[in-house]
Design a protein around this motif. Structure first.
Motif, PDB file in Angstrom:
ATOM      1  N   LEU A  66       0.870  -1.178   0.000  1.00  0.00           N
ATOM      2  CA  LEU A  66       0.000   0.000   0.000  1.00  0.00           C
ATOM      3  C   LEU A  66       0.903   1.223   0.000  1.00  0.00           C
ATOM      4  O   LEU A  66       1.730   1.380   0.900  1.00  0.00           O
ATOM      5  N   ILE A  67       0.766   2.052  -1.030  1.00  0.00           N
ATOM      6  CA  ILE A  67       1.631   3.216  -1.210  1.00  0.00           C
ATOM      7  C   ILE A  67       0.944   4.451  -0.642  1.00  0.00           C
ATOM      8  O   ILE A  67      -0.079   4.895  -1.159  1.00  0.00           O
ATOM      9  N   ALA A  68       1.512   4.987   0.430  1.00  0.00           N
ATOM     10  CA  ALA A  68       0.971   6.178   1.080  1.00  0.00           C
ATOM     11  C   ALA A  68       2.085   7.195   1.292  1.00  0.00           C
ATOM     12  O   ALA A  68       2.155   7.865   2.326  1.00  0.00           O
ATOM     13  N   THR A  69       2.947   7.293   0.302  1.00  0.00           N
ATOM     14  CA  THR A  69       4.068   8.232   0.328  1.00  0.00           C
ATOM     15  C   THR A  69       3.659   9.519  -0.386  1.00  0.00           C
ATOM     16  O   THR A  69       2.530   9.672  -0.833  1.00  0.00           O
ATOM     17  N   SER A  70       4.600  10.444  -0.534  1.00  0.00           N
ATOM     18  CA  SER A  70       4.303  11.703  -1.225  1.00  0.00           C
ATOM     19  C   SER A  70       3.982  11.426  -2.692  1.00  0.00           C
ATOM     20  O   SER A  70       4.489  10.461  -3.295  1.00  0.00           O
ATOM     21  N   THR A  71       3.147  12.275  -3.276  1.00  0.00           N
ATOM     22  CA  THR A  71       2.648  12.043  -4.630  1.00  0.00           C
ATOM     23  C   THR A  71       3.766  11.903  -5.658  1.00  0.00           C
ATOM     24  O   THR A  71       3.655  11.099  -6.587  1.00  0.00           O
ATOM     25  N   ASP A  72       4.852  12.640  -5.487  1.00  0.00           N
ATOM     26  CA  ASP A  72       5.918  12.596  -6.491  1.00  0.00           C
ATOM     27  C   ASP A  72       6.651  11.258  -6.532  1.00  0.00           C
ATOM     28  O   ASP A  72       7.475  11.027  -7.423  1.00  0.00           O
ATOM     29  N   VAL A  88      -0.920  -3.819  -5.803  1.00  0.00           N
ATOM     30  CA  VAL A  88      -0.701  -2.464  -5.287  1.00  0.00           C
ATOM     31  C   VAL A  88      -2.022  -1.741  -5.038  1.00  0.00           C
ATOM     32  O   VAL A  88      -2.920  -1.768  -5.886  1.00  0.00           O
ATOM     33  N   LEU A  89      -2.111  -1.110  -3.893  1.00  0.00           N
ATOM     34  CA  LEU A  89      -3.128  -0.076  -3.664  1.00  0.00           C
ATOM     35  C   LEU A  89      -2.351   1.206  -3.407  1.00  0.00           C
ATOM     36  O   LEU A  89      -1.531   1.264  -2.481  1.00  0.00           O
ATOM     37  N   CYS A  90      -2.581   2.218  -4.241  1.00  0.00           N
ATOM     38  CA  CYS A  90      -1.832   3.475  -4.143  1.00  0.00           C
ATOM     39  C   CYS A  90      -2.778   4.633  -3.873  1.00  0.00           C
ATOM     40  O   CYS A  90      -3.822   4.760  -4.512  1.00  0.00           O
ATOM     41  N   GLU A  91      -2.401   5.479  -2.939  1.00  0.00           N
ATOM     42  CA  GLU A  91      -3.176   6.684  -2.670  1.00  0.00           C
ATOM     43  C   GLU A  91      -3.228   7.563  -3.921  1.00  0.00           C
ATOM     44  O   GLU A  91      -2.334   7.545  -4.762  1.00  0.00           O
ATOM     45  N   LYS A  92      -4.299   8.354  -4.021  1.00  0.00           N
ATOM     46  CA  LYS A  92      -4.436   9.290  -5.138  1.00  0.00           C
ATOM     47  C   LYS A  92      -3.505  10.477  -4.915  1.00  0.00           C
ATOM     48  O   LYS A  92      -3.107  10.727  -3.771  1.00  0.00           O
ATOM     49  N   PRO A  93      -3.166  11.219  -5.980  1.00  0.00           N
ATOM     50  CA  PRO A  93      -3.328  10.855  -7.389  1.00  0.00           C
ATOM     51  C   PRO A  93      -2.207   9.935  -7.828  1.00  0.00           C
ATOM     52  O   PRO A  93      -1.244   9.717  -7.079  1.00  0.00           O
ATOM     53  N   VAL A  94      -2.320   9.409  -9.045  1.00  0.00           N
ATOM     54  CA  VAL A  94      -1.261   8.547  -9.563  1.00  0.00           C
ATOM     55  C   VAL A  94       0.050   9.325  -9.634  1.00  0.00           C
ATOM     56  O   VAL A  94       1.108   8.816  -9.282  1.00  0.00           O
ATOM     57  N   ASP A  95      -0.030  10.563 -10.061  1.00  0.00           N
ATOM     58  CA  ASP A  95       1.146  11.414 -10.228  1.00  0.00           C
ATOM     59  C   ASP A  95       0.662  12.843 -10.378  1.00  0.00           C
ATOM     60  O   ASP A  95      -0.536  13.079 -10.587  1.00  0.00           O
ATOM     61  N   LEU A  96       1.562  13.799 -10.303  1.00  0.00           N
ATOM     62  CA  LEU A  96       1.210  15.183 -10.616  1.00  0.00           C
ATOM     63  C   LEU A  96       1.281  15.441 -12.109  1.00  0.00           C
ATOM     64  O   LEU A  96       0.715  16.414 -12.601  1.00  0.00           O
ATOM     65  N   SER A  97       1.972  14.569 -12.827  1.00  0.00           N
ATOM     66  CA  SER A  97       2.123  14.689 -14.285  1.00  0.00           C
ATOM     67  C   SER A  97       1.281  13.623 -14.971  1.00  0.00           C
ATOM     68  O   SER A  97       1.434  12.422 -14.702  1.00  0.00           O
TER      69      SER A  97
END
Length: 333
Positions: A66-72, A88-97
């Motif tokens: 589970l990815i709960a790190t900074s968006t970048d 994988v479960l990743c917090e939103k958003p996928v990316d800033l780009s």
């Protein structure tokens, strides 16, 4: 039993750690964070180990992260985790780009590993019930959607500067909710935005108040309203008008007591913020992820959903600057 590694140890990671540890079919094995003390504190709270991100990704006994790190860091970690064979479960958003997110999607698709994006509001019992009623045709054909999302107070300006902007950081939840309820993405996005809550937010290049109109190929319309300040609490409402009626999901209140006297009628305020409002949604989100992995099925919120919402955020950002509608097709290319 799904063995899980948690990447990140901040506030939202704590919410996810609770969901992982509370589910009967998942266990939190390890936690990593650039802040070693935070990782150690969270790991010890749930009987997990503190490890580096590399160690978690290289451990073949860990089934999911589970990815709960900074968006970048999201795209890089999604790629690394899926290449390593993890779900994988990743917090939103996928990316800033948007371009980086789409590149990430290609890498993840090549691994065949499932990736779910954390749009937890889909799993809120109230919003889910509204969606189910609409899909059953209880109000006929859906025609006009209104989403209200007001925060009780703006975040620190230091956060604003790295957030990617209101549309990518805050309204992205509402873009996904619109796609969820309407069943498809819009063809055009029109936005009006300003900074009237805090001049420092404007000075940082962001906005704090915005209204976005989404138009659909079949003529339907959705309107999203965001503000970084609602002094009465966390305002989260959805209203859907159909050809045969109206569906509404109202605010969750601090309590249900209503006082009626000669002076007037008063009631409680909405719950203060997202932790109070959406805790059941986070638990339901994790349960849906575990069920999908156990059943060998695609997760209910995919990378494609995350990219659709991010494209809408990019379109809204451009529209706010130009004052003109932006077609979603022009953003996606």
């Amino acid at each position: 039993m799904l063995k899980v590694g948690l990447l990140g140890a901040g506030r939202i990671a704590g919410v996810h750690a609770t969901a992982i540890s509370s589910h009967p079919d998942s266990t939190l094995v390890a936690v990593s964070d650039i802040n070693a003390a935070a990782a150690e504190k969270l790991a010890s709270q749930y009987g997990a180990e503190t490890r580096t991100t590399d160690a978690i990704l290289n451990d073949v006994s860990i089934d999911a992260v589970l990815i709960a790190t900074s968006t970048d860091t999201h795209s890089d970690l999604i790629e690394r985790a899926t290449v390593a064979g993890k779900a994988v479960l990743c917090e939103k958003p996928v990316d800033l780009s948007l371009a980086r997110a789409r590149a990430c999607q290609k890498v993840a698709a090549g691994t065949g590993r499932p990736v779910m994006i954390g749009f937890n509001r889909r799993f809120d019992p109230n919003f889910a019930s509204l969606k189910a009623a609409a899909d059953k045709g209880e109000i006929g054909k859906s025609e006009l959607l209104s989403i209200t999302s007001f925060d009780p107070a703006p975040p620190p300006v230091a956060y604003i500067k790295v957030s990617g902007g209101l549309f990518r950081d805050m309204m992205i939840h509402d873009f996904d909710m619109a796609n969820f309820i309407m069943g498809t993405a819009p063809v055009a996005v029109t936005s009006v935005a300003s900074s009237i809550v805090d001049p420092e937010i404007g000075a940082a290049g962001d906005v704090d108040t915005a209204v976005v109109t989404l138009t659909y190929a079949d003529g339907r319309i959705a309107v999203i309203k965001n503000s970084r300040r609602a002094v009465y609490g966390y305002d989260q409402r959805v209203e859907l008008l159909g050809s045969e009626g109206l569906l509404q999901a109202q605010n969750m209140l601090e309590n249900t007591v209503v006082k009626s006297t000669a002076a007037g009628v008063t009631g409680a305020k909405p719950t203060y913020f997202f932790l109070e409002r959406y805790m059941p949604a986070y638990a339901a989100e994790w349960a849906a992820f575990v069920q999908a992995i156990a059943g060998g099925k695609a997760p209910p919120v995919t990378l494609a959903d995350g990219i659709a919402a991010l494209a809408m955020a990019e379109a809204a950002t451009t529209s706010a600057k130009t004052g003109a509608p932006v077609s979603l097709a022009s953003v996606l290319g």
